[in-house]
Scaffold this active site. Structure first.
Site, short mmCIF file in Angstrom:
data_model
loop_
_atom_site.label_atom_id
_atom_site.label_comp_id
_atom_site.label_asym_id
_atom_site.label_seq_id
_atom_site.Cartn_x
_atom_site.Cartn_y
_atom_site.Cartn_z
N GLY A 70 44.40 41.21 41.42
CA GLY A 70 43.14 41.62 42.02
C GLY A 70 42.70 42.94 41.44
O GLY A 70 42.48 43.92 42.17
N GLU A 114 42.15 38.65 38.10
CA GLU A 114 40.97 38.73 38.96
C GLU A 114 40.42 37.32 39.13
O GLU A 114 40.20 36.61 38.16
CB GLU A 114 39.92 39.64 38.35
CG GLU A 114 38.62 39.71 39.12
CD GLU A 114 38.81 40.17 40.56
OE1 GLU A 114 38.32 39.45 41.47
OE2 GLU A 114 39.44 41.21 40.78
N LEU A 167 46.68 46.49 44.95
CA LEU A 167 45.95 47.67 45.40
C LEU A 167 44.69 47.26 46.16
O LEU A 167 43.82 46.56 45.64
CB LEU A 167 45.56 48.54 44.20
CG LEU A 167 46.71 48.93 43.25
CD1 LEU A 167 46.21 49.93 42.21
CD2 LEU A 167 47.91 49.47 44.00
N ASP A 170 42.24 42.20 49.87
CA ASP A 170 41.34 41.78 50.94
C ASP A 170 42.13 41.68 52.25
O ASP A 170 43.11 40.94 52.33
CB ASP A 170 40.73 40.41 50.59
CG ASP A 170 39.56 40.06 51.49
OD1 ASP A 170 39.55 40.47 52.67
OD2 ASP A 170 38.64 39.36 51.01
N GLU A 247 37.87 51.32 44.68
CA GLU A 247 38.05 51.26 46.13
C GLU A 247 38.76 52.51 46.65
O GLU A 247 38.40 53.05 47.71
CB GLU A 247 38.84 50.01 46.51
CG GLU A 247 38.92 49.73 47.99
CD GLU A 247 37.60 49.32 48.60
OE1 GLU A 247 37.41 49.50 49.82
OE2 GLU A 247 36.74 48.81 47.84
#
Length: 270
Positions: A70, A114, A167, A170, A247
């Protein structure tokens, strides 16, 4: 969810911008994965790196050692390329303790996974742009579109990885969607399969409940043990876990809390 950042990277004839790669969150199209790791053509990801003279005559090609699951927009990948250049590794594992060293070893490849199609396209083009702007510096990073909850072992061999990153995954707040969280008891055996003994799993989140969830799940897996605070102080990757990701920087701007937990792969029960 719309990402319209002004980040841009110049290519020879065009620019790479996040606005050009708009993608709704959790919209996953059909994708393909290899049946086994040996079948994947890694030359399409690391052409310059694998074709370098130092590897051209080698019977055994370098393997991916770091995987960012991710990877988002590739912030961590870029920092890893700077920290672990293609001909120098400054850390190694010995007897489950991280030691610092300076050894020439040109076999460190970094890969981001991803699942969102357009986001993975953006990361790939971002890597290509950096390679063109600074030849030789970023040819050891790339991104593959895949669902690691299903296909990680299709890309990675047994004991291949030394670092595995999760990291800001979700959180899937609804109880009915907890089965979609990336850290699951049913998946930890597969993660352990791809990690070498002494390898590390890095988890970061700004959601306290998710941090407790991930810690409880990994602690219940006998193939992992939590890394002590003293060992983390010697790990050069830890400072990058928050500052290198989009993020993480957003959480810092909002003065939020982050929960960092690192686990070490150990010998499991016989």
């Amino acid at each position: 969810m719309c990402y319209r950042s002004r980040v841009s990277l110049s290519l020879t004839f065009q620019k790479v911008t996040l606005a050009s790669y708009y993608h709704r969150a959790n919209v996953h199209e059909i994708y393909c994965s290899p049946i086994k790791p040996q079948e994947y053509k890694w030359e399409r990801e690391y052409r310059e790196f694998l074709s370098a003279s130092i590897h051209a005559n080698s019977a055994e090609k370098p393997l991916v050692q770091f995987a960012d699951v991710g990877c988002g927009f590739g912030g961590l990948l870029i920092r890893l390329a700077q920290l672990f250049p293609r001909n120098l590794v400054v850390v190694y594992f010995r007897r489950f303790t991280l030691k610092q060293s300076t050894v020439f070893f040109s076999r460190t490849l970094n890969l981001g996974f991803e699942i969102r199609d357009k986001v993975s396209q953006f990361v790939r083009r971002r890597c290509l742009a950096l390679r063109q702007e600074q030849p030789g510096r970023y040819d050891n990073i790339s991104c593959v579109r895949s669902n690691t909850m299903k296909n990680l072992a299709n890309f990675m061999r047994k004991g291949q990885l030394t670092k595995l990153f999760f990291l800001f995954p979700d959180p899937h707040f609804k109880v009915a969607n907890h089965r979609r969280r990336i850290i699951q008891s049913s998946l930890l055996a597969e993660f352990a399969y791809t990690l070498a003994i002494g390898g590390r799993v890095y988890t970061v989140t700004d959601v306290a409940e998710l941090a407790s969830w991930m810690t409880a799940k990994i602690n219940s897996q006998p193939c992992f043990e939590r890394v002590s605070t003293e060992d983390l102080e010697e790990d050069p990757v830890v400072p990058l876990l928050i500052s290198s990701t989009e993020e993480g920087r957003k959480v810092e701007r909002n003065h939020g809390c982050t929960f960092v937990f690192v686990f070490r792969r150990i010998e499991g029960p016989k």
